[in-house]
Design a protein around this motif. Structure first.
Motif, PDB file in Angstrom:
ATOM      1  N   ILE B 611       0.798  -1.215   0.000  1.00 57.07           N
ATOM      2  CA  ILE B 611       0.000   0.000   0.000  1.00 57.07           C
ATOM      3  C   ILE B 611       0.834   1.270   0.000  1.00 57.07           C
ATOM      4  O   ILE B 611       0.342   2.343  -0.316  1.00 57.07           O
ATOM      5  CB  ILE B 611      -0.909   0.065   1.244  1.00 57.07           C
ATOM      6  N   HIS B 612       2.125   1.152   0.364  1.00 56.41           N
ATOM      7  CA  HIS B 612       2.851   2.359   0.750  1.00 56.41           C
ATOM      8  C   HIS B 612       3.094   3.338  -0.396  1.00 56.41           C
ATOM      9  O   HIS B 612       2.893   4.531  -0.245  1.00 56.41           O
ATOM     10  CB  HIS B 612       4.157   1.986   1.450  1.00 56.41           C
ATOM     11  N   GLU B 614       1.633   3.121  -3.601  1.00 59.94           N
ATOM     12  CA  GLU B 614       0.457   3.416  -4.403  1.00 59.94           C
ATOM     13  C   GLU B 614      -0.645   4.133  -3.633  1.00 59.94           C
ATOM     14  O   GLU B 614      -1.235   5.083  -4.126  1.00 59.94           O
ATOM     15  CB  GLU B 614      -0.114   2.118  -4.990  1.00 59.94           C
ATOM     16  N   ILE B 615      -0.921   3.671  -2.435  1.00 63.09           N
ATOM     17  CA  ILE B 615      -2.065   4.243  -1.715  1.00 63.09           C
ATOM     18  C   ILE B 615      -1.634   5.390  -0.808  1.00 63.09           C
ATOM     19  O   ILE B 615      -2.241   6.453  -0.785  1.00 63.09           O
ATOM     20  CB  ILE B 615      -2.770   3.151  -0.860  1.00 63.09           C
ATOM     21  N   MET B 616      -0.548   5.188  -0.070  1.00 61.77           N
ATOM     22  CA  MET B 616      -0.159   6.191   0.908  1.00 61.77           C
ATOM     23  C   MET B 616       0.789   7.240   0.312  1.00 61.77           C
ATOM     24  O   MET B 616       1.120   8.215   0.989  1.00 61.77           O
ATOM     25  CB  MET B 616       0.505   5.538   2.121  1.00 61.77           C
ATOM     26  N   ASP B 618       3.842   7.252  -0.115  1.00 60.64           N
ATOM     27  CA  ASP B 618       4.988   7.406   0.784  1.00 60.64           C
ATOM     28  C   ASP B 618       6.269   7.118  -0.007  1.00 60.64           C
ATOM     29  O   ASP B 618       6.755   5.992  -0.022  1.00 60.64           O
ATOM     30  CB  ASP B 618       4.809   6.425   1.952  1.00 60.64           C
ATOM     31  N   LYS B 639       8.106   7.525   5.365  1.00 65.00           N
ATOM     32  CA  LYS B 639       7.431   7.423   6.666  1.00 65.00           C
ATOM     33  C   LYS B 639       7.443   5.984   7.163  1.00 65.00           C
ATOM     34  O   LYS B 639       7.426   5.727   8.351  1.00 65.00           O
ATOM     35  CB  LYS B 639       5.998   7.922   6.541  1.00 65.00           C
ATOM     36  N   SER B 640       7.466   5.033   6.207  1.00 67.87           N
ATOM     37  CA  SER B 640       7.401   3.625   6.599  1.00 67.87           C
ATOM     38  C   SER B 640       8.790   3.036   6.855  1.00 67.87           C
ATOM     39  O   SER B 640       8.956   1.826   6.914  1.00 67.87           O
ATOM     40  CB  SER B 640       6.648   2.825   5.539  1.00 67.87           C
ATOM     41  N   LEU B 643       9.412   0.168   9.199  1.00 64.56           N
ATOM     42  CA  LEU B 643       9.134  -1.212   8.798  1.00 64.56           C
ATOM     43  C   LEU B 643      10.397  -1.879   8.256  1.00 64.56           C
ATOM     44  O   LEU B 643      10.558  -3.089   8.351  1.00 64.56           O
ATOM     45  CB  LEU B 643       8.023  -1.250   7.751  1.00 64.56           C
ATOM     46  N   ILE B 647      10.263  -4.184  13.151  1.00 64.55           N
ATOM     47  CA  ILE B 647       9.403  -3.931  14.298  1.00 64.55           C
ATOM     48  C   ILE B 647       9.274  -5.232  15.074  1.00 64.55           C
ATOM     49  O   ILE B 647       9.501  -6.313  14.549  1.00 64.55           O
ATOM     50  CB  ILE B 647       8.018  -3.420  13.855  1.00 64.55           C
ATOM     51  N   LYS B 648       8.927  -5.108  16.337  1.00 56.80           N
ATOM     52  CA  LYS B 648       8.703  -6.275  17.195  1.00 56.80           C
ATOM     53  C   LYS B 648       9.850  -7.280  17.130  1.00 56.80           C
ATOM     54  O   LYS B 648       9.643  -8.465  16.849  1.00 56.80           O
ATOM     55  CB  LYS B 648       7.384  -6.947  16.822  1.00 56.80           C
TER      56      LYS B 648
END
Lengths: 703, 703
Positions: B611-612, B614-616, B618, B639-640, B643, B647-648
């Motif tokens: 999504i990053h 195309e949609i966001m 970013d 912004k991503s 990732l 993470i975690k």
């Protein structure tokens, strides 16, 4: 009578006593007396001083006891130790309101804090209104009252200003004198022991001399009252505020100043927005907006028309407008034709209308006449570059003429400084804001348009939530009695059921055989989750297994999950497992929660699960209670909204179902004050329905 | 000789001829002559007019031919039709440079466009430098040159300003006169037929009178030259620019003005940043920064100390600093101790240092002395609220004293207007920027700190990419010959191999038997993809199958994919399938691409798949060539980024491997000018390595 009932006497006193009046110029007690005289005070002024006879030509009272009964306003400028005795004496002679200028109270540590509590007690018992302590005072120029130790008398106007910082009052007063800006009421709130922002908003909302309310706050203590008053006032007139101490560094600085504890910036933003308060970051913008609001009507739509005698500034303006909530108006064909009749062929007939550097005032006048008659134009900005040929003052007259005739908001940006000085003064005198560069003008028009939208937004609608509050309270009380703060799954489910929230079908099972029966009934695949009141983070014990596909897997998984949990948490009571309906494919996970804010009460939050809330911090907020419109907006404000709307041919999720859950969460926050935080995580949603799949609540236990 | 070689004669002319000089006040040809005289021009001034004898006391030449040979600067203010003949005559008498004020060229449609081409030709043949046409002129105050028809003479100073908009020149000149701001060079570029921004940057970089370069541009035509000159200049002195026409509305307005085509805002942002140009949005900020840069040294770090006599403004400042690239300095314990020695106990000893409303100049002086000696303090902002007791002018002297002594940048914010007027003038005269409110001050200090970082950044390092360019060109030429614009998988792979990019192991197979052999060799699971030069979007024919797990599945999938493709695209040549190594678990997908910009050349982009991008939206950008630092930054700007960092408990991806692919992409963009766009999508990356899994390139075919 309470403090609020004396505000009329406070702002329009017929009698003013100055306690600690002094004949020594430079002393606060002298400045207050001379400020009152210079402001042209027409009422009775009573300086109080044990030794003096006359101060600045005014007869002096030697003690408070000799004052006539029922003085409207007392100004106290005595040493800290004498403040409380003076206040008590003022009460004894029936004084209606006081200003305590003296500092050294809450802002000065523990002793001061105790003294300030005493001040509050004196006022609460007597109902006397009190401004301060630790403040500059109050000015009401139209009534000839300057009960402050400020330097300089502001001119009367229609802007009210109150500030928690006295220093900002001093600076703004000096600046406003230079800019010829007038005030209706000018109030330094100081420590806000009694009168605070909420009182000011309530009074100024009714005050006919005030058209615009400005405020500077560092913290708000009576949050809900502040919101109520701000919401009422902002439906009537613009309320524009700076909230400082918003960042970590600012809050650190604030906490060593006036003893204020600044709340989280997110909460203030949500609170201000929901109350219709226009929030700005800096003082220059505060007054830019104030001037626009106090002189021009609100634009009834976003479409801005720009008339200019030069291209570059026109482009800058279009750029700025495009980045704002405004749009550049598309002029009607008729307007363009009418312009073509008289403008030179090399003019630009589309918005921005560029009437070229050789434009005289007449060309401006005719162009403005035509443009302002276009029904698609909601506001007009006139740009003027002081070229050699332009008729600056005559053009100012044309702008004034257009503004008066059209009834639409008209703003000017006469660029430069020296050559446009006279025209600028003409425009400002005629109530047309005139800016040196286009950006500030566009910002002001944008704020006015947004305020128009706020005032004309539909009446908020609140949903009636059917619920069994007693059933929810039962669960909470049980936890309180057991002194357990966390309410998790199968007990939290009770609350969820009491509020009629949609949930996946879930059965608590105590053995693998029961698990099998439940799974067969629900239909494969299913989810198995550990069920234990002592385990709030199931993932810590690897306690969730999704996509369990057949009888064999159900039996095995039940044993795996329960035995692992017991092994890892030997002291935990393991009730068994929950067997749960599995989410259908295409489902999305969202998080809905609330958290209580000390000042403003419960704040509801919304975001997408996965990376969006935790990693990207893509969350939206609203204070409870949420209206239907709030719920509508909160789900659409997040950056990842596109994912809910559906990408690549997906159907949009059922937004109404999500909004209903948000409204229920808001109702729970109001119903259950013992719950400090609550989270539905995840809420599963697809195009058909939304379900609350997991719930956690945290109680605030009494200690 | 070319235009650039005459810039010295242009800015410092010993002889100036005014073609179209007039004795009628108000006419442009008169204003230029009187402006030259009023500016105190010491050289020889030659008004040219066929009829007049004397203009403003200066003897007139009746035609250009009678002028002495080799005039340094001609100013042309004749009707449009006479411009070309005048220019030719000026060339014939050896004129070195000219300013064409006359309008009606490129900005006025087709005829004007053709005339402007003629102007360019005359200059190109002769090497004469030319400013304009359609401009206001040029001013060099220190040399007594005002070759413009502007109103008013600016004072000499160290700020150079050039602008594509003449109107903005007029407005700024008038404003600067009111603000007492001086200029080293003041240039209205007009249509930029010959001299443009790049020439100005090149000259002003060397100009010793110029400390700060300001510019207003609507478009840049010689993008790469502009970048080269901007980069050189900005290593030497600050270059601060407004680029307008950046939004859709602005660009629409711009294209009806000076005939400019405004490029995409993203590209300009990337270009400006990479060239070290400080981009601002509005004129007020442009000059705020200019004043700061032209008077104060750069801060050598982010730590700001604030000394104030009032709390509220201190908090506002801390807030603003916290939102900027600056930090509020943590004062050393020694500094705090030293302050405690003489400040009253109720002062705030931590930053902001609040020396309280009763502070006199001496308290300011001592506090500033101590604070400026703290080695952790990089810049100092002095706030003053004009309270009754403050010694305003004496405090100004203390500030000036501190600034001279400390060598650190010192800024003042004396709040208000009337009472601080004199002190403000004292400060400004002493080269200490003084602002009315704290926000503008912080913004200026922030820009200076960022410029310090820019100037002191490590020398860019470029990676040597080993490659077989001829092999890549071969593929491209084959496509060009076949007139096929899209280069897709197995041919694109050739180029990828030529550049030594890491790819997943891939085998082209023509039968299911070959597929089986390949899969067994690579190891399960594998990916199967349709291989056809005619199918660029494989997903259109459902032509990709991942996670193919055994022999049986390989055989079946080969048949499925190829037969479906043939069925759906009957005219396509199906070469077979690609059998590909499957990405290991935990892999992330990123997209690396480039696209050519008309003005600035290839722009490399980076973002996360899914999504990053195309949609966001970013995505981060850099113009090629990318340095190692650029590659480092571009992957961390999205912004991503979190990732990729993991993470975690995940391990971070191999950033170096990603950066290497970005640098190779940059090299490809430079090597292969026929490629208009290229995209590696996805690039698979985990903590060990990165691989280019799919590639598409689009050629710009000649028509």
């Amino acid at each position: 009578m309470s403090a609020k009932d004396h505000l009329q006497a406070f702002f329009y006193p017929d009698t003013v006593a100055v306690i600690g009046a002094s004949s020594t110029p430079g002393k606060v007690g002298h400045t207050v007396v001379s400020n009152m005289l210079q402001a042209g005070y027409k009422g009775k002024l009573y300086p109080v001083n044990p030794n003096a006879k006359v101060i600045e030509g005014v007869s002096v009272f030697n003690d408070i006891e000799s004052l006539p009964r029922g003085v409207d306003l007392g100004v106290v400028a005595v040493p800290r130790g004498s403040v409380i005795p003076s206040l008590k004496r003022l009460v004894s002679v029936g004084t209606k309101s006081v200003i305590v200028i003296t500092a050294g109270f809450k802002e000065a540590g523990k002793d001061g804090y105790a003294l300030e509590r005493e001040i509050v007690e004196v006022c609460e018992e007597s109902g006397m209104a009190l401004l301060g302590p630790n403040c500059l005072g109050m000015i009401n120029a139209s009534a000839g009252v300057n009960a402050s130790f400020a330097s300089g008398n502001p001119i009367p106007g229609s802007i009210a200003f109150f500030s928690q910082s006295g220093a900002l009052c001093v600076a703004i007063l000096d600046w406003a004198l230079g800019e010829n800006i007038g005030f209706s009421k000018f109030v330094s709130l100081g420590n806000k022991a009694v009168l605070d922002e909420a009182d000011m908003l309530e009074y100024l909302n009714e005050d006919e001399e005030t058209k615009v309310i400005l405020g500077y706050v560092e913290n708000v203590e009576r949050g809900e009252e502040f919101l109520r008053q701000a919401r009422r006032a902002s439906l009537n007139k613009p309320v524009i505020m700076i909230k400082s101490g918003t960042t970590a560094a600012g809050a650190k600085a604030a906490s060593s100043h006036t003893g204020a504890i600044a709340g989280s910036d997110q909460t203030y933003s949500a609170a201000f927005r929901q109350a219709g308060v226009i929030r700005v970051d800096d003082v220059a913008t505060l007054f830019n907006l104030a001037q626009a609001f106090s002189t021009q009507p609100l634009p009834k739509g976003p479409n801005l028309a720009v008339v200019t005698n030069s291209g570059g500034p026109g482009i800058l303006t279009a750029d700025t407008a495009d980045r704002s909530a405004l749009s550049m108006a598309a002029l009607s064909q008729k307007t363009v034709q009418r312009l073509q009749e008289f403008l030179p062929s090399y003019a630009a007939f589309y918005n921005p209308v560029d009437i070229i550097g050789d434009a005289d005032a007449e060309r401006y006048r005719r162009t403005l006449g035509v443009v302002s008659e276009d029904s698609m134009v909601h506001s007009i900005l006139v740009l003027l570059t002081p070229t050699a040929t332009v008729e600056i003052e005559e053009t100012a007259k044309a702008v004034i003429h257009t503004a008066r005739k059209s009834g639409k908001p008209v703003f000017a940006c006469f660029m430069g400084k020296t050559r446009i000085r006279k025209a600028r003064a003409m425009l400002m005198d005629a109530g047309i804001p005139c800016y040196a560069f286009p950006e500030a003008a566009v910002k002001a028009i944008e704020a006015m348009y947004e305020f128009y939208l706020w005032k004309n937004r539909p009446e908020p609608v609140y949903k009636e939530i059917e619920r069994d509050r007693a059933r929810a309270m039962q669960v909470i009380q049980t936890h309180e009695q057991r002194n357990v703060a966390e309410i998790v799954e199968f007990e939290a489910q009770e609350i969820v059921k009491a509020y009629g929230l949609p949930t996946p079908r879930t059965v608590l099972v105590r053995s693998s055989e029961e698990a099998l029966v439940a799974a067969e009934e629900i239909g494969y695949p299913v989810v198995l989750k550990i069920a234990s009141p002592d385990i709030s983070h199931k993932s810590d014990v690897d306690g969730v297994k999704v996509n369990v596909r057949n009888a064999n897997e159900v039996m095995r998984t039940f044993h795996e999950i329960t035995s692992r949990a017991q092994r890892m948490r030997q002291d935990a009571y393991i009730a068994g497992c929950l067997v749960q309906e599995m989410a259908p494919p295409g489902v999305k996970e969202v998080i809905i929660g609330f958290k209580r804010d000390e000042q403003f009460g419960p704040m509801v939050m919304f975001g997408l699960g996965g990376i969006h809330v935790e990693i990207m911090k893509d969350i939206s907020f609203r204070l409870a209670p949420l209206s239907r419109q709030d719920a509508f907006e909160i789900v659409r404000e997040i950056k990842s909204y596109m994912l809910l709307k559906g990408i690549k041919g997906e159907q949009p999720v059922n937004f109404t179902a999500l909004e209903d859950i948000l409204l229920t969460m808001s109702q729970m926050a109001l119903d259950l004050p013992q719950v400090w935080e609550a989270e539905f995580n995840p809420v599963l949603v697809n195009h058909e329905r939304a379900m609350v799949a997991d719930v956690r609540m945290t109680l605030q236990l009494k200690r």
